[in-house]
Design a protein around this motif. Structure first.
Motif, short mmCIF file in Angstrom:
data_model
loop_
_atom_site.label_atom_id
_atom_site.label_comp_id
_atom_site.label_asym_id
_atom_site.label_seq_id
_atom_site.Cartn_x
_atom_site.Cartn_y
_atom_site.Cartn_z
N ASN A 11 42.48 36.33 49.46
CA ASN A 11 41.30 36.07 48.63
C ASN A 11 40.64 37.40 48.28
OD1 ASN A 11 39.37 34.58 47.24
ND2 ASN A 11 38.10 34.24 49.04
N ILE A 12 39.93 37.39 47.16
CA ILE A 12 39.13 38.55 46.76
C ILE A 12 37.72 38.05 46.49
CG2 ILE A 12 38.79 40.37 45.05
CD1 ILE A 12 41.81 40.40 44.62
N PHE A 13 36.74 38.62 47.18
CA PHE A 13 35.35 38.21 47.02
C PHE A 13 34.66 39.10 46.00
CE2 PHE A 13 36.46 36.79 51.29
CZ PHE A 13 35.90 35.52 51.35
N LYS A 14 33.85 38.47 45.14
CA LYS A 14 33.03 39.21 44.19
C LYS A 14 31.57 38.78 44.41
CE LYS A 14 33.46 35.82 40.45
NZ LYS A 14 33.81 35.61 39.02
N PHE B 94 50.62 33.58 36.11
CA PHE B 94 49.51 32.82 36.69
C PHE B 94 48.53 33.74 37.40
CE2 PHE B 94 47.62 30.88 40.45
CZ PHE B 94 46.89 29.85 39.86
N THR B 95 49.05 34.70 38.16
CA THR B 95 48.19 35.64 38.88
C THR B 95 47.34 36.46 37.93
OG1 THR B 95 49.74 35.78 40.74
CG2 THR B 95 48.16 37.59 40.48
N LEU B 96 47.95 37.00 36.86
CA LEU B 96 47.21 37.80 35.89
C LEU B 96 46.12 36.97 35.21
CD1 LEU B 96 50.15 39.82 34.26
CD2 LEU B 96 48.45 40.65 35.89
N LEU B 97 46.45 35.74 34.84
CA LEU B 97 45.46 34.87 34.22
C LEU B 97 44.33 34.54 35.20
CD1 LEU B 97 47.67 32.35 32.20
CD2 LEU B 97 45.96 33.92 31.25
N ASN B 98 44.69 34.24 36.42
CA ASN B 98 43.69 33.89 37.42
C ASN B 98 42.74 35.05 37.69
OD1 ASN B 98 42.58 32.02 39.33
ND2 ASN B 98 43.52 33.19 40.97
N MET B 99 43.28 36.28 37.77
CA MET B 99 42.43 37.45 37.96
C MET B 99 41.51 37.66 36.76
SD MET B 99 43.07 38.75 40.97
CE MET B 99 43.27 37.03 41.50
N HIS B 100 42.03 37.39 35.57
CA HIS B 100 41.21 37.52 34.36
C HIS B 100 40.07 36.49 34.37
CE1 HIS B 100 40.17 38.17 30.14
NE2 HIS B 100 40.14 36.86 30.03
N TYR B 101 40.38 35.25 34.73
CA TYR B 101 39.36 34.21 34.77
C TYR B 101 38.25 34.56 35.77
CZ TYR B 101 42.89 31.23 32.49
OH TYR B 101 43.83 30.71 31.64
N ARG B 102 38.64 35.11 36.91
CA ARG B 102 37.67 35.36 37.97
C ARG B 102 36.88 36.64 37.78
NH1 ARG B 102 39.42 35.18 43.91
NH2 ARG B 102 37.16 35.18 44.07
N PHE B 103 37.56 37.71 37.33
CA PHE B 103 36.92 39.02 37.34
C PHE B 103 36.75 39.66 35.98
CE2 PHE B 103 39.33 38.55 41.35
CZ PHE B 103 38.24 38.48 42.22
N GLY B 104 37.44 39.14 34.96
CA GLY B 104 37.35 39.77 33.66
C GLY B 104 37.79 41.22 33.73
N LYS B 105 36.98 42.11 33.19
CA LYS B 105 37.34 43.54 33.16
C LYS B 105 37.27 44.19 34.53
CE LYS B 105 36.01 44.23 28.35
NZ LYS B 105 35.16 44.99 27.40
N ASN B 106 36.62 43.53 35.51
CA ASN B 106 36.53 44.12 36.85
C ASN B 106 37.86 44.12 37.59
OD1 ASN B 106 33.91 45.00 36.93
ND2 ASN B 106 33.10 43.07 37.70
#
Length: 218
Positions: free
Chosen positions: A60-63, A142-154
């Motif tokens: 998991n990655i917390f923001k 899926f991973t790239l899309l999921n990271m984009h959904y969660r963090f956007g440019k971050n």
């Protein structure tokens, strides 16, 4: 998160100990009792486990704004994870019992935590589905899309090695598939930062992969 809930969290945690850290700092070690509940206000923190083969597996990655480790706090579950800063971070640390009393006393904050927990479970189940049955290409997209959904440019702070681990592929496989996506014009990479050129196109590619792998009609 509702603005009112965030204000309540800030008000509660800022009464306690402020903790600042640099990239690579570990705030909680596996198999050690945490010293409290950490509330993340700035930066990203990853939760990972070390496999029997000695590999780091990011779970998991917390923001901001989020707080952890709640499994340990609520259920007294032994902590098997490391929590490490992925960049410069700012946190507050509150005692476990006071944090639990705070959650019990404020239904709005407790419900917000429950809501975010279920969103996380939904994402985890989707990720597990791809890890167990998807091709390497599907896992990575899926991973790239999921990271984009969660963090956007971050998501620029997430390395290729970490993305490979999250997708359940080797770094070599991740790099190979990434080059294919670049050649297809779906992603671009500049100075190690991956950018999706068209989210809609990538979603369409993933949908086609799913139909082919599950042998579904167009």
């Amino acid at each position: 998160m509702q603005e009112e809930v965030q204000k309540k969290l800030n008000s509660f945690f800022e009464k306690y100990t402020q903790v600042n850290g640099k990239k690579g700092d570990i705030f909680i070690h596996a198999e050690e009792a945490p010293v409290g509940i950490f509330y993340l206000q700035k930066g990203l923190v990853r939760q990972y486990v070390i496999t029997p083969k000695g590999e780091e597996l990011t779970v998991n990655i917390f923001k901001p704004p989020s707080f952890f480790p709640m499994m340990w706090a609520i259920n007294d579950t032994a902590n098997d994870f490391y929590f490490e800063a992925m960049e410069d971070v700012s946190l507050w640390r509150a005692p476990k019992n006071q944090t639990l009393d705070f959650l019990k006393s404020d239904p709005m904050v407790a419900f917000d935590l429950l809501s975010r927990l279920y969103r996380g479970i939904d994402g985890l189940l989707a990720r597990l589905t791809y890890l167990m049955s998807g091709s390497s290409r599907a896992k990575i997209i899926f991973t790239l899309l999921n990271m984009h959904y969660r963090f956007g440019k971050n998501d620029k702070h997430i390395t290729h090695k970490e993305l490979a681990a999250i997708s359940g592929t080797t770094r070599e496989t991740f790099s190979r598939e990434l080059k294919k996506l670049e050649h297809e014009g779906i992603v671009e990479t500049h100075n190690g930062v991956i950018s999706i050129t068209s989210v809609e196109k990538m979603e369409d590619v993933l949908a086609r992969i799913n139909r082919n792998e599950l042998q579904l009609p167009e």
